[in-house]
Write a protein that holds these residues in place. Structure first.
Motif, PDB file in Angstrom:
ATOM      1  N   THR A 105       0.846  -1.189   0.000  1.00 41.40           N
ATOM      2  CA  THR A 105       0.000   0.000   0.000  1.00 41.40           C
ATOM      3  C   THR A 105       0.882   1.240   0.000  1.00 41.40           C
ATOM      4  OG1 THR A 105      -1.763  -1.136   1.212  1.00 41.40           O
ATOM      5  CG2 THR A 105      -1.791   1.265   1.233  1.00 41.40           C
ATOM      6  N   VAL A 106       0.559   2.190  -0.859  1.00 31.58           N
ATOM      7  CA  VAL A 106       1.290   3.455  -0.937  1.00 31.58           C
ATOM      8  C   VAL A 106       0.292   4.577  -0.694  1.00 31.58           C
ATOM      9  CG1 VAL A 106       2.638   4.998  -2.412  1.00 31.58           C
ATOM     10  CG2 VAL A 106       2.991   2.515  -2.539  1.00 31.58           C
ATOM     11  N   SER A 107       0.541   5.380   0.331  1.00 27.01           N
ATOM     12  CA  SER A 107      -0.378   6.468   0.687  1.00 27.01           C
ATOM     13  C   SER A 107       0.059   7.761   0.011  1.00 27.01           C
ATOM     14  CB  SER A 107      -0.417   6.656   2.205  1.00 27.01           C
ATOM     15  OG  SER A 107       0.872   6.879   2.726  1.00 27.01           O
ATOM     16  N   ILE A 108      -0.900   8.424  -0.626  1.00 30.58           N
ATOM     17  CA  ILE A 108      -0.622   9.649  -1.383  1.00 30.58           C
ATOM     18  C   ILE A 108      -1.575  10.741  -0.936  1.00 30.58           C
ATOM     19  CG2 ILE A 108      -0.393  10.690  -3.664  1.00 30.58           C
ATOM     20  CD1 ILE A 108      -0.062   7.948  -4.836  1.00 30.58           C
ATOM     21  N   GLY A 109      -1.032  11.906  -0.594  1.00 28.85           N
ATOM     22  CA  GLY A 109      -1.842  13.048  -0.217  1.00 28.85           C
ATOM     23  C   GLY A 109      -1.930  14.062  -1.348  1.00 28.85           C
ATOM     24  N   GLU A 138      -1.837  -1.108  -3.830  1.00 27.78           N
ATOM     25  CA  GLU A 138      -3.027  -0.310  -3.553  1.00 27.78           C
ATOM     26  C   GLU A 138      -2.615   1.117  -3.219  1.00 27.78           C
ATOM     27  OE1 GLU A 138      -6.694   0.010  -0.296  1.00 27.78           O
ATOM     28  OE2 GLU A 138      -5.224  -1.617  -0.173  1.00 27.78           O
ATOM     29  N   LEU A 139      -3.291   2.075  -3.808  1.00 26.73           N
ATOM     30  CA  LEU A 139      -3.051   3.482  -3.494  1.00 26.73           C
ATOM     31  C   LEU A 139      -4.072   3.931  -2.456  1.00 26.73           C
ATOM     32  CD1 LEU A 139      -2.348   5.063  -6.995  1.00 26.73           C
ATOM     33  CD2 LEU A 139      -0.731   4.044  -5.380  1.00 26.73           C
ATOM     34  N   ALA A 140      -3.587   4.379  -1.303  1.00 23.45           N
ATOM     35  CA  ALA A 140      -4.450   4.940  -0.262  1.00 23.45           C
ATOM     36  C   ALA A 140      -4.424   6.450  -0.423  1.00 23.45           C
ATOM     37  CB  ALA A 140      -3.962   4.527   1.128  1.00 23.45           C
ATOM     38  N   LEU A 141      -5.527   7.027  -0.882  1.00 20.48           N
ATOM     39  CA  LEU A 141      -5.558   8.438  -1.273  1.00 20.48           C
ATOM     40  C   LEU A 141      -6.176   9.302  -0.189  1.00 20.48           C
ATOM     41  CD1 LEU A 141      -6.738   7.930  -4.965  1.00 20.48           C
ATOM     42  CD2 LEU A 141      -4.398   8.094  -4.094  1.00 20.48           C
ATOM     43  N   ALA A 166       7.568  -0.849  -2.751  1.00 14.84           N
ATOM     44  CA  ALA A 166       6.299  -0.471  -3.380  1.00 14.84           C
ATOM     45  C   ALA A 166       6.309   0.991  -3.799  1.00 14.84           C
ATOM     46  CB  ALA A 166       5.136  -0.750  -2.428  1.00 14.84           C
ATOM     47  N   VAL A 167       6.841   1.863  -2.942  1.00 12.65           N
ATOM     48  CA  VAL A 167       6.940   3.286  -3.283  1.00 12.65           C
ATOM     49  C   VAL A 167       7.845   3.466  -4.504  1.00 12.65           C
ATOM     50  CG1 VAL A 167       7.770   5.537  -2.510  1.00 12.65           C
ATOM     51  CG2 VAL A 167       6.420   4.113  -0.966  1.00 12.65           C
TER      52      VAL A 167
END
Length: 302
Positions: free
Chosen positions: A92-96, A121-124, A281-282
């Motif tokens: 999972t990669v979190s993007i703000g 998975e992108l956590a937006l 992942a990033v």
């Protein structure tokens, strides 16, 4: 019951012949028969009706078939996840990001990741403005962010992904509506609407800085939580606001007029920013971002 029991059961269930199933599993028939007997004892039910001429599934055996397939698929998925985790193929990669100007960028990146790396998975986070995003990158809450920031913060890396330009948005009934451009010094007596100060919006900071350079402090009459609210306030005649041209393109424009801000069309740089220390992942998402969000020509530097 373990995986080899399940695979043995499925081989016999598919072949309905112990000899063919044993050959398929590369074992002798007696060990296969013992494996099936062990499974039947464990489950407390016969799984096959056996005669000298034929083998068929019992009702209990037929009931086990779908679950057995699920077990094998789950085990295979677990093996793939472990094998590929170190390569960044899963995770999972979190993007703000924040505001309508970021939506086309996020859409392009998400589409590319989904196409090339479906295991990631992108956590937006869609309401993360400038300084807040930088803080969340620093504390590890976010892996990367799309923000407007003048320089790369310490301990982080960045890349310009789009060049925008500052504009002033006024009601369509305003005397300035329809102008080809407007100088900040002409707006000294106007009322303004901005994002809330606590949002960390770089656009609010830019407006304050440009107003100070023009010799005045903006009279802020209303604050809003997001760009859509600000546009509604402007359309209602509450005040003016400063934004970028791409934001204006992605909201309802009824009742609004956009005017380029004078000053040499200063560039507003949208950056993809991430911590210098990354995960596999990033790294995969960053590689794909080079394709989905290429750096505009002439902005390859930090």
């Amino acid at each position: 019951m373990d995986l080899h029991h399940v695979k043995a059961f499925l081989a016999v269930a598919e072949e309905l012949h112990f000899g063919r199933a044993a050959a398929r599993l590369h074992i002798a028939q007696p060990p296969l028969s013992r494996t099936i007997q062990q499974l039947e004892r464990h489950l407390g039910s016969p799984l096959f009706d056996r005669t000298t001429r034929r083998v068929s599934l019992t009702p209990q055996g037929e009931a086990l078939v779908p679950a057995a397939y699920d077990i094998v698929r789950a085990f295979d998925a677990a093996e793939r996840a472990v094998a590929h985790a170190g390569e960044g193929a899963v995770g999972t990669v979190s993007i703000g990001f924040a505001g309508p100007s970021s939506h086309p960028l996020i859409s392009a990146l998400a589409q590319r990741v989904r196409q090339d790396q479906p295991g990631i998975e992108l956590a937006l986070s869609s309401t993360t403005y400038g300084s807040e995003a930088i803080g969340q990158l620093a504390d590890g809450t976010l892996d990367m962010a799309i923000v407007r920031w003048d320089a790369t913060p310490p301990g982080m890396c960045s890349r310009v992904v789009r060049v925008d330009h500052f504009v002033i948005v006024v009601p369509e009934s305003h005397p300035l509506a329809g102008r080809e451009s407007v100088g900040m010094e002409e707006l000294v007596d106007e009322s303004w609407v901005f994002l809330e100060a606590a949002s960390g919006s770089s656009l609010r900071d830019t407006a304050m800085r440009k107003a100070e350079q023009a010799g005045f402090t903006p009279r802020v009459v209303q604050q809003g939580p997001d760009t859509w609210t600000l546009m509604a306030l402007v359309a209602a005649g509450v005040g003016l606001t400063l934004t970028v041209d791409t934001a204006f393109r992605n909201v309802i424009t009824t009742g609004l007029s956009v005017i380029p801000l004078e000053g040499g069309r200063e560039d507003a740089l949208a950056r993809l920013i991430w911590r210098a220390e990354t995960t596999p992942a990033v790294d995969r998402v960053l590689d794909l971002s080079e394709i989905a969000l290429p750096t505009p020509e002439g902005y390859a530097g930090p």
